[in-house]
Motif scaffolding. Structure first.
Motif, short mmCIF file in Angstrom:
data_model
loop_
_atom_site.label_atom_id
_atom_site.label_comp_id
_atom_site.label_asym_id
_atom_site.label_seq_id
_atom_site.Cartn_x
_atom_site.Cartn_y
_atom_site.Cartn_z
N TYR A 10 0.86 -1.19 0.00
CA TYR A 10 0.00 0.00 0.00
C TYR A 10 0.90 1.23 0.00
O TYR A 10 1.46 1.61 1.03
N ASN A 39 -2.92 -3.08 -2.50
CA ASN A 39 -4.15 -2.79 -1.75
C ASN A 39 -4.65 -1.38 -2.04
O ASN A 39 -4.81 -0.56 -1.14
N SER A 41 -3.20 1.11 -3.98
CA SER A 41 -2.18 2.15 -3.94
C SER A 41 -2.41 3.21 -5.02
O SER A 41 -3.21 3.03 -5.93
N ASN A 66 -8.68 -0.31 -0.78
CA ASN A 66 -7.88 -0.88 0.30
C ASN A 66 -8.75 -1.82 1.13
O ASN A 66 -9.70 -1.38 1.79
N GLY A 72 -7.01 -8.02 2.43
CA GLY A 72 -5.99 -8.08 1.40
C GLY A 72 -5.31 -9.44 1.34
O GLY A 72 -5.07 -9.98 0.25
N SER A 229 3.79 1.02 5.53
CA SER A 229 2.64 1.63 4.86
C SER A 229 1.71 2.37 5.81
O SER A 229 0.80 3.04 5.35
N ARG A 296 -11.74 2.30 6.60
CA ARG A 296 -12.32 1.48 5.56
C ARG A 296 -13.34 2.26 4.73
O ARG A 296 -13.50 2.04 3.53
N GLN A 299 -12.53 5.84 1.79
CA GLN A 299 -11.84 5.68 0.52
C GLN A 299 -12.59 6.41 -0.60
O GLN A 299 -13.81 6.46 -0.62
#
Length: 321
Positions: A10, A39, A41, A66, A72, A229, A296, A299
């Motif tokens: 990530y 994940n 990126s 992600n 992941g 990350s 979560r 995003q």
């Protein structure tokens, strides 16, 4: 024996490339494959991974969002060899110093009651770093680990003590988690409801409930660089408590959950007068560390990746899990 090594990336492709190089250099005596999961990126970071698609026994899979640590890694298993006997979930900020894969496979083959194990971590300077942890419990938080060690020495071994022989431990580090495939699937794998933290505590607890041991194998070493990350911030600290209290809700009754919430509120709240950071965090814990505030759900729109042929796979759906 066949080993599948799963690595998450990530926005830290430099770490990932170094990690893969160390695997290829050190792993000599085992049939293995590497699956790199990007994940979600940035496009420029993902582009740096494309060189890996030219290597044998290496697959790159890209998620457009992600999925977190658990999600992941479960995605990576979707493209791993289904015939693999062992899985090695390796943080991309780790570098192997020994033939870790082969030696841990040999250890697991000789110790059939072990479901999960890890090697000994060292830091950037080559100094000892703890490779295992304790289960988070109400008694451990209120009484302290030192006192608990008197009553249960196996579950509260000194974490900073160097060990010369394999020892049973409660929870192995998630940075280099080596697990028997049959045991892993017997308990259902990682719980993708965890996003960043506490995945290893949850997995090791479910393995123990099925009779599997967790072990530290100290003569097998890897370097944990740290900072691959995840950067520390108020939001990542909130993420830790979201995962921690999800773990508690899975495993503790309502009364213990209330006491744990009180303990952590007071622990963080006592620093509230020194920083608004801790005041915000204490209030967050007092509200029950609600999962709806997880990273979560922060995003943006998924990045569409260009197709790269058969050795690259892309997904954007949680349904792949």
């Amino acid at each position: 024996m066949k080993l599948s090594i799963i690595i998450l990336n990530y926005n830290s492709s430099g770490f990932t490339l170094d990690c893969v190089e160390s695997i290829r250099k050190q792993t000599q005596r085992i049939d293995y494959e590497v699956v790199v999961v990007d994940n979600g990126s940035r496009p420029d970071d993902f582009e740096r991974l494309l060189i890996l698609t030219e290597l044998p026994c290496l697959n790159v899979v890209r998620s457009q969002v992600n999925l977190g640590f658990a999600g992941g890694n479960m995605l990576g298993l979707q493209v791993a060899d289904p015939a693999s006997d062992y899985y090695f979930f390796l943080n991309n900020d780790c570098v192997l110093l020994d033939d870790v894969g082969s030696r841990l496979v040999a250890f697991m083959e000789d110790n059939r009651s072990v479901g999960v194990c890890t090697g000994q971590a060292v830091n950037r300077d080559g100094q000892h770093e703890p490779s295992f942890n304790y289960y988070p419990t109400l008694s451990g938080k209120w009484l302290g680990h030192g006192l608990k060690r008197w009553f249960n020495p196996t579950d509260y071994r000194p974490r900073w003590q160097p060990y010369s022989e394999p020892v049973e431990v409660p929870v192995v580090t998630g940075s280099a988690l080596f697990v028997r495939a049959t045991a892993f699937w017997q308990v259902g794998g990682f719980d993708p409801a965890f996003f960043l933290y506490c995945e290893e505590e949850d997995l090791c607890r479910r393995l123990r409930e099925r009779g599997w041991k967790a072990m530290l194998v100290p003569d097998v070493r890897f370097r944990h660089l740290g900072g691959g990350s995840t950067r520390r911030s108020l939001q990542t600290e909130k993420e830790y408590y979201i995962s921690l209290f999800y773990y508690f809700r899975k495993n503790e009754n309502g009364f213990k959950l209330l006491l744990l919430q009180l303990f952590y509120t007071l622990k963080v709240g006592r620093k509230a007068f020194t920083s608004r950071h801790f005041a915000h965090l204490a209030w967050f814990i007092l509200r029950g560390a609600p999962g709806r505030e997880s990273l979560r759900y922060w995003q943006g729109l998924p990045v569409i990746a260009r197709p790269l042929g058969a050795r690259f796979q892309s997904t954007h759906s949680f349904q792949t899990l």
